[in-house]
Enzyme design. Structure first.
Site, PDB file in Angstrom:
ATOM      1  CD  GLU A 246      -2.626  -1.144   2.579  1.00 43.05           C
ATOM      2  OE1 GLU A 246      -3.343  -2.117   2.788  1.00 43.05           O
ATOM      3  OE2 GLU A 246      -2.508  -0.188   3.360  1.00 43.05           O
TER       4      GLU A 246
ATOM      5  CB  CYS B  14       2.831  -4.430  16.745  1.00 43.90           C
ATOM      6  SG  CYS B  14       4.576  -4.034  16.662  1.00 43.90           S
TER       7      CYS B  14
ATOM      8  CB  CYS C 151       0.201  -3.570  13.634  1.00 44.76           C
ATOM      9  SG  CYS C 151       0.753  -3.214  11.972  1.00 44.76           S
TER      10      CYS C 151
ATOM     11  N   GLY D 241       5.473  -2.660   7.088  1.00 44.88           N
ATOM     12  CA  GLY D 241       6.812  -3.196   7.311  1.00 44.88           C
ATOM     13  C   GLY D 241       7.659  -2.388   8.266  1.00 44.88           C
TER      14      GLY D 241
ATOM     15  CB  SER E   4       8.040   5.217  11.751  1.00 47.96           C
ATOM     16  OG  SER E   4       7.401   4.682  12.881  1.00 47.96           O
TER      17      SER E   4
ATOM     18  CB  CYS F 250      -0.334   0.898   6.574  1.00 45.09           C
ATOM     19  SG  CYS F 250       0.046   2.354   5.709  1.00 45.09           S
TER      20      CYS F 250
HETATM   21  N1  SAH Z   1       7.183  -0.680  11.460  1.00 43.30           N
HETATM   22  C1  SAH Z   1       7.383   0.696  11.724  1.00 43.30           C
HETATM   23  C2  SAH Z   1       6.806   1.612  10.671  1.00 43.30           C
HETATM   24  C3  SAH Z   1       5.494   1.252  10.131  1.00 43.30           C
HETATM   25  S1  SAH Z   1       4.179   1.307  11.270  1.00 43.30           S
HETATM   26  C4  SAH Z   1       6.883   1.055  13.102  1.00 43.30           C
HETATM   27  O1  SAH Z   1       6.255   0.216  13.739  1.00 43.30           O
HETATM   28  O2  SAH Z   1       7.180   2.158  13.546  1.00 43.30           O
HETATM   29  C5  SAH Z   1       3.813   3.049  11.324  1.00 43.30           C
HETATM   30  C6  SAH Z   1       3.080   3.487  12.593  1.00 43.30           C
HETATM   31  O3  SAH Z   1       1.711   3.006  12.596  1.00 43.30           O
HETATM   32  C7  SAH Z   1       3.713   2.938  13.848  1.00 43.30           C
HETATM   33  O4  SAH Z   1       3.816   3.920  14.846  1.00 43.30           O
HETATM   34  C8  SAH Z   1       2.733   1.871  14.247  1.00 43.30           C
HETATM   35  O5  SAH Z   1       2.870   1.533  15.589  1.00 43.30           O
HETATM   36  C9  SAH Z   1       1.417   2.518  13.888  1.00 43.30           C
HETATM   37  N2  SAH Z   1       0.279   1.614  13.879  1.00 43.30           N
HETATM   38  C10 SAH Z   1       0.239   0.283  13.685  1.00 43.30           C
HETATM   39  N3  SAH Z   1      -1.027  -0.175  13.770  1.00 43.30           N
HETATM   40  C11 SAH Z   1      -1.811   0.880  14.027  1.00 43.30           C
HETATM   41  C12 SAH Z   1      -3.202   1.053  14.220  1.00 43.30           C
HETATM   42  N4  SAH Z   1      -4.051   0.031  14.172  1.00 43.30           N
HETATM   43  N5  SAH Z   1      -3.661   2.299  14.462  1.00 43.30           N
HETATM   44  C13 SAH Z   1      -2.817   3.352  14.517  1.00 43.30           C
HETATM   45  N6  SAH Z   1      -1.486   3.259  14.317  1.00 43.30           N
HETATM   46  C14 SAH Z   1      -0.985   2.032  14.093  1.00 43.30           C
HETATM   47 FE1  SF4 Z   2       4.725  -3.417  14.403  1.00 41.34          FE
HETATM   48 FE2  SF4 Z   2       5.318  -1.524  12.578  1.00 41.34          FE
HETATM   49 FE3  SF4 Z   2       5.477  -4.118  11.955  1.00 41.34          FE
HETATM   50 FE4  SF4 Z   2       3.102  -3.061  12.343  1.00 41.34          FE
HETATM   51  S1  SF4 Z   2       4.536  -2.528  10.728  1.00 41.34           S
HETATM   52  S2  SF4 Z   2       3.832  -5.055  13.139  1.00 41.34           S
HETATM   53  S3  SF4 Z   2       3.545  -1.572  13.953  1.00 41.34           S
HETATM   54  S4  SF4 Z   2       6.707  -3.058  13.482  1.00 41.34           S
END
Ligand code: SAH
Ligand code: SF4
Length: 364
Positions: free
Chosen positions: A101, A130, A133, A177, A209, A351
């Protein structure tokens, strides 16, 4: 026939393209010409009129070019957010096509100027798992190559140009990612995107990030760029963070913040800490106090994110008054805090959701 995007050359910097040209018997400056065409989004050698016919033919035989396909496009009701689902296709070895995306956030305001920010994916899926996510739900398919990452920006730029909206101004590596789990490709793509002969996107307009891979944060600090760093923190203590983010078991908060301090000492740049507020999980007053204690003496800015609802995860967004109270506590304790504007929730805003819906016969 299986579709596979051919964009390897987009991930080569000028020096590498010069060597490629030299190896094919062309004058090395042709590499520079090739770089300019590719970064302009011209993925058709026939249009590269300042290369000779023979050179174009040789290149086409050796390095085929084929752009990724946009297989779905969604625009939010307010028109401010666009999401493209890009298909990079699959090689013969892969079972599934790689779909990622790309989010375009239009007309964000910054210092009275309007900007267009792309939210870039760095992996197809993610291995970090996470709990909140959508991208994490289905694990990692594979890393994106530098060429694929650059291609996202070029596709975003083309979309903007087609809609007469100007250039991409900012990049945030907050799509699908974990950028630091694909460190080399991400750094290579950043250098290419920053090149004045190409898209010339300033380092100060880029933000990476990370969920907190501390070794990579230290490497990134040593690279001494001006690229911004955002840390996904989401919890103020190890017990809760390890539940929400398995990566914390390997790199606990103390170690993470030590790496952040190292980054600050090298770059003197302020770090953004992202904190998605999950109803009754991490949004209490006590947790705001605990977070303030962690960050009060650091060069920090907290970005509170109203969490995007992902049905499979079971987490709910915190109510607005809880978010405001959380922000007020942090601000009172001297930790500069803003609440992130919620965008595109009507278009699978988080995302990973669009891709998930597509591949479930329908993802953050
Ligand atoms: N993997 C990296 C970058 C991509 S995620 C990271 O984790 O930082 C980008 C951001 O979106 C991160 O801060 C992540 O924690 C947040 N995120 C993930 N799932 C989410 C959700 N359901 N609602 C809001 N933010 C979310
Ligand atoms: Fe966690 Fe970022 Fe990976 Fe989602 S994209 S699982 S928030 S590290």
């Amino acid at each position: 026939m299986t579709f596979k995007a051919e964009i390897d050359l987009l991930g080569r910097n000028k020096t590498e393209l010069k060597s490629i040209c030299l190896a094919m018997g062309f004058q090395p400056f042709k590499g520079e010409i090739l770089f300019r065409w590719l970064q302009e989004g011209v993925l058709d050698y026939a249009s590269m009129t300042n290369l000779s016919r023979r050179e174009r033919e040789l290149l086409a035989e050796t390095y085929p070019l084929l752009a990724p396909r946009i297989i779905q496009e969604q625009q939010s009701a307010d028109g401010a957010t666009v999401k493209l689902l890009l298909d990079f296709g699959r090689s013969d070895k892969e079972k599934q096509p790689v779909m990622i995306e790309l989010v375009i956030m239009l007309y964000e305001r910054q210092n009275s100027r309007s900007r267009h920010t792309l939210c870039i994916s760095t992996q197809a899926g993610c291995a970090m798992g996470c709990a909140f996510c959508a991208t994490g739900l289905s694990g990692l398919s594979r890393n994106l190559s530098a060429g694929e990452i650059v291609a996202e920006v070029i596709m975003g730029q083309k979309w903007l140009h087609e809609h007469k909206l100007g250039d991409v101004t900012n990049l945030v590596f907050m799509g699908m990612g974990e950028p630091f789990a694909n460190y080399d490709a991400v750094m290579q793509s950043l250098a290419i995107l920053n090149d004045p002969a190409g898209l010339n996107i300033g380092q100060r307009r880029m933000t990476i990030s990370t969920c907190g891979l501390t070794d990579a944060i230290k490497c990134f600090a040593d690279a001494e760029t001006e690229i911004g760093l955002a840390i996904s923190l989401h919890a103020p203590n190890d017990a809760l963070r390890s539940q929400l983010m398995p990566v914390n078991r390997r790199y606990p908060i103390k170690e993470l913040l030590a790496a952040c301090d190292y980054y600050t000492s090298k770059t003197h740049r302020r770090i953004s800490y992202e904190y998605a507020l999950l109803k009754d999980v991490n949004d209490g007053r006590q947790q705001a106090e605990e977070l303030a204690q962690l960050l009060a003496h650091r060069l920090a800015h907290v970005n509170l994110i109203p969490v995007n609802f992902v049905s499979e995860t079971g987490f709910l967004p915190s109510p607005a008054e809880v978010i405001n109270e959380f922000a007020a506590i942090l601000n009172r304790r001297g930790v500069e805090t803003t609440v992130r504007e919620k965008r595109g929730t009507d278009i699978d805003g988080a995302c990973g959701q669009l891709r998930r819906h597509q591949s479930n016969g329908g993802g953050k």
